[in-house]
Design a protein around this motif. Structure first.
Motif, PDB file in Angstrom:
ATOM      1  N   PRO A   3       0.825  -1.213   0.000  1.00  0.00           N
ATOM      2  CA  PRO A   3       0.000   0.000   0.000  1.00  0.00           C
ATOM      3  C   PRO A   3       0.863   1.269   0.000  1.00  0.00           C
ATOM      4  CG  PRO A   3      -0.819  -1.554   1.631  1.00  0.00           C
ATOM      5  CD  PRO A   3       0.457  -2.137   1.085  1.00  0.00           C
ATOM      6  N   LEU A   4       1.991   1.206   0.724  1.00  0.00           N
ATOM      7  CA  LEU A   4       2.853   2.388   0.789  1.00  0.00           C
ATOM      8  C   LEU A   4       3.426   2.719  -0.587  1.00  0.00           C
ATOM      9  CD1 LEU A   4       4.014   4.436   2.825  1.00  0.00           C
ATOM     10  CD2 LEU A   4       6.063   3.004   2.932  1.00  0.00           C
ATOM     11  N   LEU A   5       3.867   1.678  -1.287  1.00  0.00           N
ATOM     12  CA  LEU A   5       4.412   1.896  -2.627  1.00  0.00           C
ATOM     13  C   LEU A   5       3.313   2.431  -3.560  1.00  0.00           C
ATOM     14  CD1 LEU A   5       6.767   1.689  -4.572  1.00  0.00           C
ATOM     15  CD2 LEU A   5       6.191  -0.712  -4.981  1.00  0.00           C
ATOM     16  N   ALA A   6       2.104   1.891  -3.432  1.00  0.00           N
ATOM     17  CA  ALA A   6       0.999   2.352  -4.283  1.00  0.00           C
ATOM     18  C   ALA A   6       0.726   3.840  -4.034  1.00  0.00           C
ATOM     19  CB  ALA A   6      -0.247   1.519  -4.014  1.00  0.00           C
ATOM     20  N   LYS A   7       0.762   4.239  -2.770  1.00  0.00           N
ATOM     21  CA  LYS A   7       0.556   5.657  -2.455  1.00  0.00           C
ATOM     22  C   LYS A   7       1.681   6.516  -3.048  1.00  0.00           C
ATOM     23  CE  LYS A   7      -1.936   5.012   1.877  1.00  0.00           C
ATOM     24  NZ  LYS A   7      -1.831   5.029   3.335  1.00  0.00           N
ATOM     25  N   ALA A   8       2.920   6.001  -2.933  1.00  0.00           N
ATOM     26  CA  ALA A   8       4.065   6.745  -3.478  1.00  0.00           C
ATOM     27  C   ALA A   8       3.923   6.889  -4.994  1.00  0.00           C
ATOM     28  CB  ALA A   8       5.365   6.039  -3.125  1.00  0.00           C
ATOM     29  N   ILE A   9       3.419   5.852  -5.649  1.00  0.00           N
ATOM     30  CA  ILE A   9       3.234   5.921  -7.104  1.00  0.00           C
ATOM     31  C   ILE A   9       2.170   6.958  -7.447  1.00  0.00           C
ATOM     32  CG2 ILE A   9       2.392   4.609  -9.122  1.00  0.00           C
ATOM     33  CD1 ILE A   9       3.830   2.164  -7.919  1.00  0.00           C
ATOM     34  N   TRP A  10       1.102   6.999  -6.678  1.00  0.00           N
ATOM     35  CA  TRP A  10       0.059   8.010  -6.921  1.00  0.00           C
ATOM     36  C   TRP A  10       0.677   9.416  -6.840  1.00  0.00           C
ATOM     37  CZ3 TRP A  10      -1.712  12.059  -3.940  1.00  0.00           C
ATOM     38  CH2 TRP A  10      -2.794  12.764  -4.498  1.00  0.00           C
ATOM     39  N   LEU A  11       1.484   9.625  -5.764  1.00  0.00           N
ATOM     40  CA  LEU A  11       2.098  10.945  -5.550  1.00  0.00           C
ATOM     41  C   LEU A  11       3.045  11.296  -6.702  1.00  0.00           C
ATOM     42  CD1 LEU A  11       1.805  12.964  -3.236  1.00  0.00           C
ATOM     43  CD2 LEU A  11       3.859  11.994  -2.209  1.00  0.00           C
ATOM     44  N   LEU A  12       3.818  10.306  -7.119  1.00  0.00           N
ATOM     45  CA  LEU A  12       4.765  10.503  -8.224  1.00  0.00           C
ATOM     46  C   LEU A  12       3.999  10.870  -9.504  1.00  0.00           C
ATOM     47  CD1 LEU A  12       7.856  10.049  -8.538  1.00  0.00           C
ATOM     48  CD2 LEU A  12       7.287   7.867  -9.628  1.00  0.00           C
ATOM     49  N   GLY A  13       2.866  10.192  -9.718  1.00  0.00           N
ATOM     50  CA  GLY A  13       2.043  10.480 -10.898  1.00  0.00           C
ATOM     51  C   GLY A  13       1.557  11.918 -10.894  1.00  0.00           C
ATOM     52  N   VAL A  14       1.130  12.393  -9.732  1.00  0.00           N
ATOM     53  CA  VAL A  14       0.618  13.758  -9.646  1.00  0.00           C
ATOM     54  C   VAL A  14       1.749  14.766  -9.899  1.00  0.00           C
ATOM     55  CG1 VAL A  14      -0.511  15.465  -8.170  1.00  0.00           C
ATOM     56  CG2 VAL A  14      -1.273  13.086  -8.120  1.00  0.00           C
ATOM     57  N   VAL A  15       2.935  14.467  -9.347  1.00  0.00           N
ATOM     58  CA  VAL A  15       4.079  15.350  -9.576  1.00  0.00           C
ATOM     59  C   VAL A  15       4.406  15.359 -11.082  1.00  0.00           C
ATOM     60  CG1 VAL A  15       6.559  15.672  -9.144  1.00  0.00           C
ATOM     61  CG2 VAL A  15       5.022  15.095  -7.244  1.00  0.00           C
ATOM     62  N   GLY A  16       4.383  14.177 -11.701  1.00  0.00           N
ATOM     63  CA  GLY A  16       4.644  14.068 -13.141  1.00  0.00           C
ATOM     64  C   GLY A  16       3.654  14.900 -13.937  1.00  0.00           C
ATOM     65  N   TRP A  17       2.409  14.857 -13.514  1.00  0.00           N
ATOM     66  CA  TRP A  17       1.364  15.622 -14.187  1.00  0.00           C
ATOM     67  C   TRP A  17       1.688  17.123 -14.136  1.00  0.00           C
ATOM     68  CZ3 TRP A  17      -2.048  19.331 -12.480  1.00  0.00           C
ATOM     69  CH2 TRP A  17      -3.108  19.609 -13.352  1.00  0.00           C
ATOM     70  N   TRP A  79      -0.530  -2.766  -9.193  1.00  0.00           N
ATOM     71  CA  TRP A  79       0.239  -2.868 -10.445  1.00  0.00           C
ATOM     72  C   TRP A  79      -0.560  -2.327 -11.630  1.00  0.00           C
ATOM     73  CZ3 TRP A  79       5.051  -2.989  -9.811  1.00  0.00           C
ATOM     74  CH2 TRP A  79       5.640  -3.742  -8.794  1.00  0.00           C
ATOM     75  N   ILE A  80      -1.844  -2.698 -11.672  1.00  0.00           N
ATOM     76  CA  ILE A  80      -2.662  -2.193 -12.785  1.00  0.00           C
ATOM     77  C   ILE A  80      -2.783  -0.669 -12.671  1.00  0.00           C
ATOM     78  CG2 ILE A  80      -4.933  -2.277 -13.922  1.00  0.00           C
ATOM     79  CD1 ILE A  80      -5.211  -5.137 -12.944  1.00  0.00           C
ATOM     80  N   GLY A  81      -2.994  -0.196 -11.447  1.00  0.00           N
ATOM     81  CA  GLY A  81      -3.103   1.254 -11.223  1.00  0.00           C
ATOM     82  C   GLY A  81      -1.858   1.993 -11.710  1.00  0.00           C
ATOM     83  N   GLN A 139      -6.125   6.185  -9.761  1.00  0.00           N
ATOM     84  CA  GLN A 139      -6.267   6.554  -8.345  1.00  0.00           C
ATOM     85  C   GLN A 139      -7.177   5.562  -7.615  1.00  0.00           C
ATOM     86  OE1 GLN A 139      -7.335  10.689  -7.718  1.00  0.00           O
ATOM     87  NE2 GLN A 139      -8.671  10.135  -6.029  1.00  0.00           N
ATOM     88  N   ALA A 140      -8.293   5.199  -8.256  1.00  0.00           N
ATOM     89  CA  ALA A 140      -9.224   4.248  -7.635  1.00  0.00           C
ATOM     90  C   ALA A 140      -8.544   2.896  -7.415  1.00  0.00           C
ATOM     91  CB  ALA A 140     -10.464   4.091  -8.505  1.00  0.00           C
ATOM     92  N   LEU A 141      -7.604   2.544  -8.295  1.00  0.00           N
ATOM     93  CA  LEU A 141      -6.906   1.264  -8.154  1.00  0.00           C
ATOM     94  C   LEU A 141      -5.758   1.349  -7.139  1.00  0.00           C
ATOM     95  CD1 LEU A 141      -6.864   0.369 -11.934  1.00  0.00           C
ATOM     96  CD2 LEU A 141      -7.927  -1.046 -10.164  1.00  0.00           C
ATOM     97  N   LEU A 142      -5.090   2.501  -7.096  1.00  0.00           N
ATOM     98  CA  LEU A 142      -3.892   2.613  -6.255  1.00  0.00           C
ATOM     99  C   LEU A 142      -4.217   2.828  -4.779  1.00  0.00           C
ATOM    100  CD1 LEU A 142      -1.641   4.810  -8.598  1.00  0.00           C
ATOM    101  CD2 LEU A 142      -1.059   2.523  -7.777  1.00  0.00           C
TER     102      LEU A 142
END
Ligand code: SAH
Length: 194
Positions: A3-17, A79-81, A139-142
């Motif tokens: 879950p922690l990695l999934a949250k980090a990926i969400w944050l990284l995605g937003v920064v990328g955006w 992973w899908i997220g 986001q719903a998946l992550l």
């Protein structure tokens, strides 16, 4: 995937955006406008969308609030997220490249507005909105939380459904039959489906 990695990926995605959008935002400020749609309404829609795609999930990622809505995380959904978020960022970047100076964060027509129908705009009329739908889905998946996860689908969905008809009306008013023909041969966000 944890879950922690999934949250980090969400944050990284937003920064990328933000990184993708920043130069376009700066240029857009300097590009003269001809026509601008109802500002109050547009600001409200953007605030609703930002709450769902940014504020609520950020609170969750930082502080785990609202905890009562948590559910068990399944690694495959993470992973899908992550893959969906990567696809969203790719498409988001492409749409900015293809729209160029014609892009606006709200509904506006520029002084020298050109109708873009090439690149990722050749089969769908709103590929940037497709990219936002993908972000909301990612986001719903992550995020394994029944509020923070789907908040993006609800928030962006509100903006999308209350804006897209008006945007098409504005484009028809500006480009007339050229836009009508373009509408006749394209889908809104999913090629061949919708
Ligand atoms: N709905 C599009 C664009 C989003 S940006 C998408 O999802 O990809 C919103 C601005 O883009 C609007 O202010 C409108 O003036 C402009 N716009 C929308 N479609 C366009 C097109 N095909 N060509 C040029 N400008 C467009």
């Amino acid at each position: 995937m944890t879950p922690l990695l999934a949250k980090a990926i969400w944050l990284l995605g937003v920064v990328g955006w933000f990184v993708i959008r920043y130069p376009h935002d700066r240029r857009a400020r300097r590009t003269p406008k001809r026509q601008r749609s109802d500002r109050g309404r547009e600001s409200l829609l953007m605030a609703i969308s930002a709450a769902g795609l940014g504020v609520l999930p950020l609170i969750y990622v930082i502080s785990n609030v609202p905890r009562f809505a948590d559910y068990a995380f399944r690694p495959w959904q993470g992973w899908i997220g992550a893959a969906v978020f990567a696809g969203s960022l790719w498409l988001f970047r492409r749409t900015h490249k293809d729209l160029g100076r014609n892009w606006s964060v709200t509904l506006e027509v520029r002084e020298q507005h050109a109708l873009v129908t090439n690149g990722v705009y050749s089969r769908v009329r709103h590929p940037m909105y497709s990219a936002f739908w993908l972000w909301a889905l990612a986001q719903a998946l992550l995020l394994p939380n029944w509020i923070a996860g789907p908040a993006g689908l609800v928030g962006f969905g509100t903006l999308f459904f209350l804006r897209v008809g008006r945007e098409e009306a504005l484009m028809m008013e500006t480009f007339g039959d050229e836009y009508r023909r373009y509408m006749a041969r394209t889908s809104r966000i999913l090629p061949g489906i919708y």
